[in-house]
Enzyme design. Structure first.
Site, PDB file in Angstrom:
ATOM      1  CB  CYS A  55      -2.378  16.559  -0.057  1.00 34.99           C
ATOM      2  SG  CYS A  55      -2.731  17.778  -1.105  1.00 34.99           S
ATOM      3  CD  GLU A  56      -3.858  23.069   2.970  1.00 34.78           C
ATOM      4  OE1 GLU A  56      -3.885  24.223   2.286  1.00 34.78           O
ATOM      5  OE2 GLU A  56      -3.473  23.100   4.210  1.00 34.78           O
ATOM      6  CG  HIS A  57      -4.540  21.356  -2.130  1.00 37.97           C
ATOM      7  ND1 HIS A  57      -3.231  21.424  -2.490  1.00 37.97           N
ATOM      8  CD2 HIS A  57      -5.082  22.461  -1.628  1.00 37.97           C
ATOM      9  CE1 HIS A  57      -2.890  22.755  -2.352  1.00 37.97           C
ATOM     10  NE2 HIS A  57      -3.789  23.560  -1.436  1.00 37.97           N
ATOM     11  CG  HIS A  58      -6.707  16.451  -4.210  1.00 40.73           C
ATOM     12  ND1 HIS A  58      -5.513  16.728  -4.358  1.00 40.73           N
ATOM     13  CD2 HIS A  58      -7.542  16.650  -5.035  1.00 40.73           C
ATOM     14  CE1 HIS A  58      -5.697  17.564  -5.629  1.00 40.73           C
ATOM     15  NE2 HIS A  58      -6.990  17.367  -5.924  1.00 40.73           N
ATOM     16  CD  GLN A  63       7.545  18.550  -0.130  1.00 42.91           C
ATOM     17  OE1 GLN A  63       6.689  17.589  -0.700  1.00 42.91           O
ATOM     18  NE2 GLN A  63       8.740  18.572  -0.495  1.00 42.91           N
ATOM     19  CG  HIS A 118       2.973  15.223  -3.014  1.00 40.13           C
ATOM     20  ND1 HIS A 118       2.462  16.384  -2.339  1.00 40.13           N
ATOM     21  CD2 HIS A 118       4.430  15.423  -2.750  1.00 40.13           C
ATOM     22  CE1 HIS A 118       3.520  16.750  -1.339  1.00 40.13           C
ATOM     23  NE2 HIS A 118       4.672  16.586  -1.933  1.00 40.13           N
ATOM     24  CB  CYS A 143      -2.829  14.468  -4.717  1.00 40.16           C
ATOM     25  SG  CYS A 143      -1.395  15.674  -4.368  1.00 40.16           S
TER      26      CYS A 143
END
Length: 212
Positions: A101-104, A142, A170, A172
């Site tokens: 995941c690019e956010h976390h 995703q 996920h 996250c």
């Protein structure tokens, strides 16, 4: 990531398959240096025995987990395209997906199901999972991953239609934040004939069925 001047680590399994891990020593050193500082900021001692090689291990792990940036999914498909007058649905389901995941920068993982209806060309079946890997082994969300796989197949093969469904868990969501361990995220993307309800329903039924 450049493939020049990479160090090689070769492991041979029981089947005689040789796995070669390629790393750019300069890049690994830079990433490891940052992680040594991160460990210190977290209150750890990067010089204690258990953590001495951790920054380097993490650097190599991240390099592997994001090696999709070095892959060209279009070239992967073009390497095994064949003329064939087959006009029914081709489905490869339960393709393992591992991404970040690019956010976390936490993993998400699950399965992808891909179908297409040929329009004069088919592709080697192993190339579809390789395309999934090429896009998944990057920092991702995703939703974008689903669209990228669909668009690559559509633009390269020019089939009558493409259907992609991805189901993932996920970390996250399960390790932090809302902490819902059993939630699954499903995304889908379609082109051409798969926008037709009948074709799309056939695809969805096939991916949910088990062979006897």
């Amino acid at each position: 990531m450049s493939n020049e001047n990479h160090s090689h680590n070769m492991d041979e399994d029981l089947d005689g398959y040789v796995k070669i891990d390629r790393y750019n020593p300069e890049m690994i050193s830079k990433i490891a240096g940052h992680y040594e500082d991160i460990l210190t900021q977290l209150g750890e001692n990067p010089n204690r025995e258990g953590l001495l090689k951790t920054p380097e291990r993490v650097a190599k792990a991240l390099t592997y987990l994001t090696h999709g940036y070095d892959l060209n999914p279009t070239d992967i498909l073009k390497s095994a395209m064949f003329k064939e007058e087959y006009s029914q649905m081709v489905l490869v389901k339960d393709i393992e997906v591992y991404s970040m995941c690019e956010h976390h920068m936490l993993p998400f993982f699950g399965k992808a199901h891909i179908a297409y209806i040929p329009n004069g060309h088919i592709v080697g079946l192993s190339k579809l999972p390789r395309v999934v890997d090429a896009f998944a082994r990057r920092l991702q969300v995703q939703e974008r991953l689903t669209n990228e796989i669909r668009d690559c197949i559509q633009e390269t093969l020019n089939p009558i239609g493409v259907g992609v469904v991805i189901e993932c868990r996920h970390l996250c969501m399960s390790m932090r934040g809302i902490q819902k361990q059993n939630s699954v995220t499903t995304t889908s993307a379609f082109t051409g004939a798969f926008l037709n309800e009948k074709t799309r329903l056939e695809f969805l039924q096939l991916i949910s069925s088990k062979l006897s």
